[in-house]
Each structure stands twice: as structure tokens, then as C-alpha cells.
Motif scaffolding. Sequence first.
Motif, PDB file in Angstrom:
ATOM      1  N   GLY A  26       0.832  -1.295  -0.065  1.00 23.47           N
ATOM      2  CA  GLY A  26      -0.038  -0.021  -0.146  1.00 23.47           C
ATOM      3  C   GLY A  26       0.890   1.311  -0.008  1.00 23.47           C
ATOM      4  O   GLY A  26       0.329   2.403   0.106  1.00 23.47           O
ATOM      5  N   THR A  27       2.102   1.028  -0.029  1.00 23.15           N
ATOM      6  CA  THR A  27       2.864   2.266  -0.041  1.00 23.15           C
ATOM      7  C   THR A  27       3.914   2.088  -1.224  1.00 23.15           C
ATOM      8  O   THR A  27       4.678   1.167  -1.512  1.00 23.15           O
ATOM      9  CB  THR A  27       3.699   2.563   1.361  1.00 23.15           C
ATOM     10  OG1 THR A  27       4.506   1.404   1.631  1.00 23.15           O
ATOM     11  CG2 THR A  27       2.484   2.736   2.480  1.00 23.15           C
ATOM     12  N   VAL A  61       0.758   6.963  -0.117  1.00 25.61           N
ATOM     13  CA  VAL A  61      -0.225   5.754   0.795  1.00 25.61           C
ATOM     14  C   VAL A  61      -1.073   5.632  -0.076  1.00 25.61           C
ATOM     15  O   VAL A  61      -2.139   6.711  -0.277  1.00 25.61           O
ATOM     16  CB  VAL A  61      -0.284   6.142   2.275  1.00 25.61           C
ATOM     17  CG1 VAL A  61      -1.283   5.196   2.951  1.00 25.61           C
ATOM     18  CG2 VAL A  61       1.042   6.451   2.840  1.00 25.61           C
ATOM     19  N   ARG A  62      -1.878   4.344  -0.369  1.00 25.88           N
ATOM     20  CA  ARG A  62      -2.856   4.227  -1.041  1.00 25.88           C
ATOM     21  C   ARG A  62      -4.024   3.626  -0.136  1.00 25.88           C
ATOM     22  O   ARG A  62      -3.283   2.594   0.334  1.00 25.88           O
ATOM     23  CB  ARG A  62      -2.645   3.259  -2.439  1.00 25.88           C
ATOM     24  CG  ARG A  62      -3.927   3.091  -3.454  1.00 25.88           C
ATOM     25  CD  ARG A  62      -3.443   2.360  -4.819  1.00 25.88           C
ATOM     26  NE  ARG A  62      -2.677   3.275  -5.283  1.00 25.88           N
ATOM     27  CZ  ARG A  62      -2.232   2.644  -6.668  1.00 25.88           C
ATOM     28  NH1 ARG A  62      -2.149   1.430  -6.896  1.00 25.88           N
ATOM     29  NH2 ARG A  62      -1.307   3.233  -7.388  1.00 25.88           N
ATOM     30  N   VAL A  63      -5.139   3.945  -0.240  1.00 28.69           N
ATOM     31  CA  VAL A  63      -6.308   3.298   0.480  1.00 28.69           C
ATOM     32  C   VAL A  63      -7.421   3.031  -0.095  1.00 28.69           C
ATOM     33  O   VAL A  63      -7.756   3.605  -1.272  1.00 28.69           O
ATOM     34  CB  VAL A  63      -6.603   4.235   1.924  1.00 28.69           C
ATOM     35  CG1 VAL A  63      -5.454   4.711   2.576  1.00 28.69           C
ATOM     36  CG2 VAL A  63      -7.527   5.402   1.335  1.00 28.69           C
ATOM     37  N   ASN A  87      -9.256   4.129  -5.938  1.00 25.98           N
ATOM     38  CA  ASN A  87      -8.453   4.304  -4.556  1.00 25.98           C
ATOM     39  C   ASN A  87      -8.312   5.789  -4.148  1.00 25.98           C
ATOM     40  O   ASN A  87      -8.389   6.762  -5.203  1.00 25.98           O
ATOM     41  CB  ASN A  87      -7.338   3.361  -4.690  1.00 25.98           C
ATOM     42  CG  ASN A  87      -7.413   2.169  -4.867  1.00 25.98           C
ATOM     43  OD1 ASN A  87      -8.259   1.525  -4.064  1.00 25.98           O
ATOM     44  ND2 ASN A  87      -6.795   1.575  -5.828  1.00 25.98           N
ATOM     45  N   GLU A 120      -5.319   8.281  -2.865  1.00 30.43           N
ATOM     46  CA  GLU A 120      -3.861   8.619  -2.376  1.00 30.43           C
ATOM     47  C   GLU A 120      -3.489   9.570  -1.689  1.00 30.43           C
ATOM     48  O   GLU A 120      -3.932  10.763  -2.000  1.00 30.43           O
ATOM     49  CB  GLU A 120      -3.063   8.519  -3.748  1.00 30.43           C
ATOM     50  CG  GLU A 120      -3.113   7.196  -4.434  1.00 30.43           C
ATOM     51  CD  GLU A 120      -2.310   6.983  -5.547  1.00 30.43           C
ATOM     52  OE1 GLU A 120      -1.881   5.947  -6.028  1.00 30.43           O
ATOM     53  OE2 GLU A 120      -1.914   8.281  -6.251  1.00 30.43           O
ATOM     54  N   LYS A 151      -1.359   5.819   7.452  1.00 36.87           N
ATOM     55  CA  LYS A 151      -1.885   4.460   7.457  1.00 36.87           C
ATOM     56  C   LYS A 151      -3.061   4.329   8.885  1.00 36.87           C
ATOM     57  O   LYS A 151      -4.162   3.802   8.861  1.00 36.87           O
ATOM     58  CB  LYS A 151      -0.766   3.582   7.600  1.00 36.87           C
ATOM     59  CG  LYS A 151      -1.201   1.987   7.590  1.00 36.87           C
ATOM     60  CD  LYS A 151      -0.179   1.098   7.131  1.00 36.87           C
ATOM     61  CE  LYS A 151      -0.520  -0.441   7.161  1.00 36.87           C
ATOM     62  NZ  LYS A 151      -0.749  -1.068   8.009  1.00 36.87           N
ATOM     63  N   ALA A 195      -6.142   6.648   8.507  1.00 40.27           N
ATOM     64  CA  ALA A 195      -7.129   6.010   7.575  1.00 40.27           C
ATOM     65  C   ALA A 195      -7.584   4.745   8.146  1.00 40.27           C
ATOM     66  O   ALA A 195      -8.872   4.649   7.923  1.00 40.27           O
ATOM     67  CB  ALA A 195      -6.500   5.855   6.237  1.00 40.27           C
ATOM     68  N   GLU A 196      -6.997   3.958   8.509  1.00 38.70           N
ATOM     69  CA  GLU A 196      -7.365   2.490   9.200  1.00 38.70           C
ATOM     70  C   GLU A 196      -8.457   2.972  10.270  1.00 38.70           C
ATOM     71  O   GLU A 196      -9.355   2.242  10.383  1.00 38.70           O
ATOM     72  CB  GLU A 196      -6.567   1.726   9.242  1.00 38.70           C
ATOM     73  CG  GLU A 196      -5.860   1.116   8.246  1.00 38.70           C
ATOM     74  CD  GLU A 196      -4.657   0.090   8.103  1.00 38.70           C
ATOM     75  OE1 GLU A 196      -4.279  -0.679   7.324  1.00 38.70           O
ATOM     76  OE2 GLU A 196      -4.181   0.032   9.145  1.00 38.70           O
ATOM     77  N   VAL A 241      -5.252   0.288   3.939  1.00 40.30           N
ATOM     78  CA  VAL A 241      -3.993   0.639   2.946  1.00 40.30           C
ATOM     79  C   VAL A 241      -3.853  -0.815   2.090  1.00 40.30           C
ATOM     80  O   VAL A 241      -3.881  -1.876   2.606  1.00 40.30           O
ATOM     81  CB  VAL A 241      -2.923   0.964   3.719  1.00 40.30           C
ATOM     82  CG1 VAL A 241      -1.628   1.061   2.871  1.00 40.30           C
ATOM     83  CG2 VAL A 241      -3.137   2.330   4.631  1.00 40.30           C
ATOM     84  N   ASN A 287      -3.821  -6.262   0.945  1.00 41.03           N
ATOM     85  CA  ASN A 287      -3.106  -5.800   1.774  1.00 41.03           C
ATOM     86  C   ASN A 287      -1.834  -6.415   2.121  1.00 41.03           C
ATOM     87  O   ASN A 287      -1.068  -5.842   2.914  1.00 41.03           O
ATOM     88  CB  ASN A 287      -3.901  -5.169   2.862  1.00 41.03           C
ATOM     89  CG  ASN A 287      -4.093  -6.045   3.768  1.00 41.03           C
ATOM     90  OD1 ASN A 287      -4.213  -7.334   3.317  1.00 41.03           O
ATOM     91  ND2 ASN A 287      -4.232  -5.869   5.218  1.00 41.03           N
TER      92      ASN A 287
END
Lengths: 363, 393
Positions: free
Chosen positions: A46-47, A61-63, A96, A98, A111, A114-115, A121, A163
Motif C-alpha cells: 500500500g505504499t 499511501v494508497r487506501v 482508490n 492516495e 495509515k 485512514a484505518e 491501506v 493488503n
Amino acid sequence: MSWLSAEEAKQKRQTDIGPPSYKEMLPPVIAKNYGKWKYHEVLTPGTMVHVAESGEKVYTVRVAGPRLLSTKSIRALMDIADKYCDGYIRWTTRNNIEFMTPKEENMALIKKAAEEIGFPVGGIGRGISNMVHTQGWIHCHSACTDASGIVKAMMDELFPYFNEKLLPAKTRLALACCVNMCGAVHCSDIAVVAIHRKVPEIDHDHVKNMCEIPTTISSCPTRAISPDPAKKSIKINPDKCMYCGNCFTVCPPINIHNPEQDGVAIVVGGKVGSLRKGPMFSKLAIPYIKNNPPRWPEVVEAVKNIVDTYAADARKFERVGEWIERIGWESFFKKTGIPFTFQHIDDFTFARDTFRTSAAFKW
Amino acid sequence: MKKYETPLLDELEKGPWPSFVKEMKLAAATSEMANDELGQVEKSYRDKRGYWKHGGIVGVLGYGGGVIGRYSSLPEEFPGVAHFHTFRINQPSGMFYKTDRLREIMDLWDKYGSGLTNMHGSTGDMIMLGCRTEALEPLFAEVSSRGWDLGGSGSALRTPACCLGQSRCEWANIDTMDICNELTQSYQDYLHRPAWPYKFKFKVAGCAVDCVAAIARADCSIIGTWKGKIAVDQDAVKDYAKSGMDIKAEIVDMCPTGCMNYDGSALSIDDANCSRCMHCISKMTKALRPTGEKGASILIGAKAPIVVGSLLSWVVVPFIKMEPPYTEFKELVEKIWEWWDDNAKPRERIGELIEVKGMRSFLEGIGVEAQAQQVYEPRKDPFFFWKEEDLSK
């Protein structure tokens, strides 16, 4: 928060101005190194880090996004961007989100933040990224399944490939809730496409008032529709109809929906990149699975089986379609245990090119 | 506000993937419209069918698109979705947002609509999901007065889209975001006022990896490429080998043209045989990079299967320079539109028309020469046409 009056609206409105320039939307580190990137490295699923000619770095960082987002969640995501990304945020072509920052230490903080609000992520590199999908029952008149619900159930099951776990190559999943394919799923590694299986029912009284007969007749790609002068309506030849629903789109009283018969097909082996071999269409793997909301367990199981078989059998960097071409479709059906049926043999526009003309094949 | 029991949708709040049901409930807490949407979707899950009518003609003054009418077929039961129109806002190229600009849109959408969005729709717009007819004009006035505009819909130019290109990618051979923005701005009239046989989409990808799926999803696919050699940084090649990459198996043996050689320490490329597929560059991005003249390949015709089957775009112009103000490209695309508009039936995409009229007719119509890069192979049959001018050649 009162609405603008009609007069105020007329005063304020502008037309044909287009969107704001992308130039005012770029994070400073991006604007500064635009066109001067040297290389990038995927750090985790995710990064990643991109390094510029100047040596400057940007960490991404992609979520995961659910595509259907409330303004409240978008604001919560922007709060993270304000805190750690200089007030900039981005969406990807696969829905997604970013977060980009020049500060390496911000990655862990992004991360965590967002979580905490439910956005995990992942989605970079050799795994499963977000699914491209359509509206479904949320908002479309022609949907013959829901989109968001199947996607949610599939991605819950395949989540480790988003992930943490690697696959042989990136694996692109998509879903279209009817054959119009607003999500253009026709070139995906694995895609779900909703289909009808019955000839539409015609409400003749309404056809008379609501539809233009010549347009309706010409909308049919197989010429199954002809005039029915006695009823001032149309009739459909059931031997020719292949349930595409194009007539329904131009003439609503031709009802193609049938909740007990509508369902989904699964197609596999498409890609859009030209890497190694040219782009490929997805081809039929499973012709029909019934709609079973809320979590479509049979669809999830079928997709999981294909992904697991691919993961175990393909070579590194081989996409699903390349793997199937190497082992042969007969081996694909054998290894996955998917039955081969008459529905798999093409009888439409591209049929001739798909019949085997070689004496070489596998058992 | 009416409280709906949603036992089926509640099942989709479970699990690690972000839940669209959670999003609907968040919006429903403060919006009657989103609340009735939740109720109607639960009913769809129970009955296994949708409850939306065909679109209707709604829009804003002076535009023929950008708003897609949507009405519930159960307006008495779910009055909040009696009107639930889509309001498409043209995204900035590359889908980067400064948060204070995006907050403006969120505030306006809470004021005039359901509070539900799609970020983004399949074509690239920000999709504002669900508002009433009477909200359209004031919402448009507020949105446009802040410097935003609607996207395309119907038989018009659809909102152009692109990958993020040179903003953050070393592989981009062209400035995708600038091209996308320039096309969007230049063709505002075609975008807002449907005047064509059917839809027409542009997608701009920086390289053959095609992260925006241009080749599968755009009537006109603009894909970055180059004409020079691939520069090799041999030190970086050694680093890849040291880090465990099996360069022979993963790079050399997977090259589709067999144009690479690795002797255990140095990597060499027979550039004349390279087809620029991007496999090696994408796997060894620190070591390999394109050099020389940069530009784009223009491919035409992709579409989804309705109605006679899906098409991928076909190479029409193998190489064209793409530099501001993109005059050569614009002249080409205007000729393409003219040929299509003159020849197509209603609801006929350009790819379908090329199949009907023949590739030669299309190429001659737009003034492009026959080139071997346009085909995988020449024809197999002996049935071909001669025109008078061919006989004298």
C-alpha cells in the motif's frame, strides 16, 4: 444555508468554463518535480516512493475506497490530507484514494489515521487493487444485479491479496451490472458481468404511446424485432433474441428484467496493457450464477477458486490471460473444475476466429 | 425521518473492505433523500431487482448534458428518491484535489443534494448522486461561480480522462494531464451540447501500461510512446541482480521480441527489434528508461459490447508529436469527428462505423496513409479493391 433564488442563480452562473486547472491542485512536491521523476519503488502493498532527478522524494499511501462515498467520509479523508499532506488528496482511476507526502515518517501516521476511519491501506503492485464497477440497484434502471454489494463481498474475501499477499502479477477485477458495461469490464483479469436469460415481455399498450417503432426495431443487433401492425406494437423472435436489453434502453415498455432468471456471468483473461503481449478481451469462464443477495456467496466462491488456481499455477509476472494462453483453455477448465458448456462456444460476431483449427491440444 | 430496517444491507457492513452501506447510513443520518435511498436499496435486495425508471430529460439552461435524470418507480413509498438525478462535475485532470476546493463541492452537495457521491464515475467525472429537478439551476450556479463545470453525457464528447502522467510517473512519454485539460477546455461546446451520432470518449495514457485503460475504453486512445533507444544503467542492473531478481527469467525470457541479452553482469538491448511494450522498463525502472523523440500513438474505436461486440482501439496514427498547443492532433481529431458525423447512423460509435465502411474509407477520409504499424498482418484473402488512382501508381 438557503438555496439561491432563481434570480441570484441567473446572475452567478457561468458556462463553458471547464474544470479548474490541474495546476492549482498539485501538492508542492509534485508541482516542483513534474516531468522530472527518475524511478519509484513499491515499499509495501500500500505504499511506494517516487524519486526525482533532484533526489527529492514523494511517499504515496494508497487506501481502498468504496466508490460510493458520503460527503462525511470525504471530509474525514481530507482531514487526514490536511494534517499530513499539505492539504492535497488524489483519487486513482480505480477509485482508490492516495495520500502523498515528502515526509517518510508520515506514512505510518496516514495509515493509522485512514484505518481508524475504516479505509485500509493496500492495492499497489502484484496483487488485487480496487474493483472498477458500476451503479447497480443503487442508481441504475437497467441493472440486473447490484454492483456495490458483490464487490464488497468479493473484496472482503480477497482482502489478503489487497493488503499483504502477492500474486504472480497484478490482477484487475471489475464488475458490470448489465451488458452495457459502463465499467468496461471486457478487458479485466477477472470480471463479473450481469446478464439476462429470458426474452423480454412486451407491454403493448405502452409501446404504442412511448416508443418509436423503427428505432426500436433497429436497436436489435440480431434483427429479432419486427413490427406487429395489429397491436401497433412490435414482436420479438425468441430464437434470435440474445437478451442484450438494447431494445429496453430505447423502449422502456419492453421489460427485460426477471428477478428469478437474471444473474451474473464470470469472464477472465483480459488486460489493457501492451506489456509482453497485446491487450486482450476477457472470455467466458462461467455463464451463469444466480443473484443471491446480500453477499452472493456462489459468486465469491467462484472468483476465489479462479484466483487461487491462478496463484498456484502461474509464473511470475504472468497475467491471468497469459497464464491461460500458455496452459490452454482446456487446461484452465480442468484445473479450475469449471464445467465447459454450449454457452462457452461463441455463436456471435467473433465466433469463427475462436474455433480450433489445430490438431494439437491437451487432455 | 422514517427509520428503515435494513437486515440485508446490514450484512454488507461486516468485513474489512470499506462498506458502501456504512456510507449510505452516514449520509442518511442527515438527508431524507439518502435515507429513502437506503430504504429503496434494501427493498431491491429483498426483491432482487432495481426500482429506477428510465432517465428523463432534465438539465441546466443552455446545456444538453451533464445531468442524468433519474426517478424512483416507487415515489409514494420512497418520496426522498422520487427525483434522484445524477449531477456530473468535471474532475480536474489527474484527479488531484486541493482540499479547500473539494470542500466547496462537498458543502454545496450537502446543501442541494443527497450527500452521496461516486469518486469517481467510470468516465472520470465526480458523480453527485441524487438531487431534485428544482435544485439543478441553483446548484449549477453555485458550482460554476466557484470555477467548476459539468461533465458530458448523451451523444456528446464525454469528459476526457487521463492517467496521472508526468506528475508522478517516470514512464510517461507525454504530458497526459495537460493534454486532457487542453482537450477538455478546447471542446467545451462539444462536451455540453450533444450534437453527434453517439458518445465519443478521449483517454490519455502516458505509456503502454495504460493505467487509464484508454485502449479498451476510449473512442480515441492517446498512448504515449517514444522512438529512441532504451538507456541502460548497468550499475542499477547489477543492483537488481544483487537484490535477487532473476534477470534472465523475469526480464530477458519474457521480452516478447527476444531483443534482450544478459551475460550475467551486463544487460544489452537490440533496440531496432524492441516493440516498446514496457515489460522490462516497468520491472527495472531504476535501470531502464526510454530516450529520444517522445510522442503518442493514436488508436481509434474502443467500446463496450453493446451491441455487436466489444472493440479495442486500432492503431491509426502510429506516432504523432504531442506538444502544446497540440495543433496537429486537434486537426486530426476534428477530421475524425467530421467523417464520423457525416457517415454514422444514430447510436453508432466510430469503431462500429469503421467496421461498416472499411478502414481504407476511414483513413482516406481523415488523410492518413496506410502504414504497416496499423495491422498485425496483411489480409489473407485475394478480394481487394482497386480505385482508379491506384491503377496509375
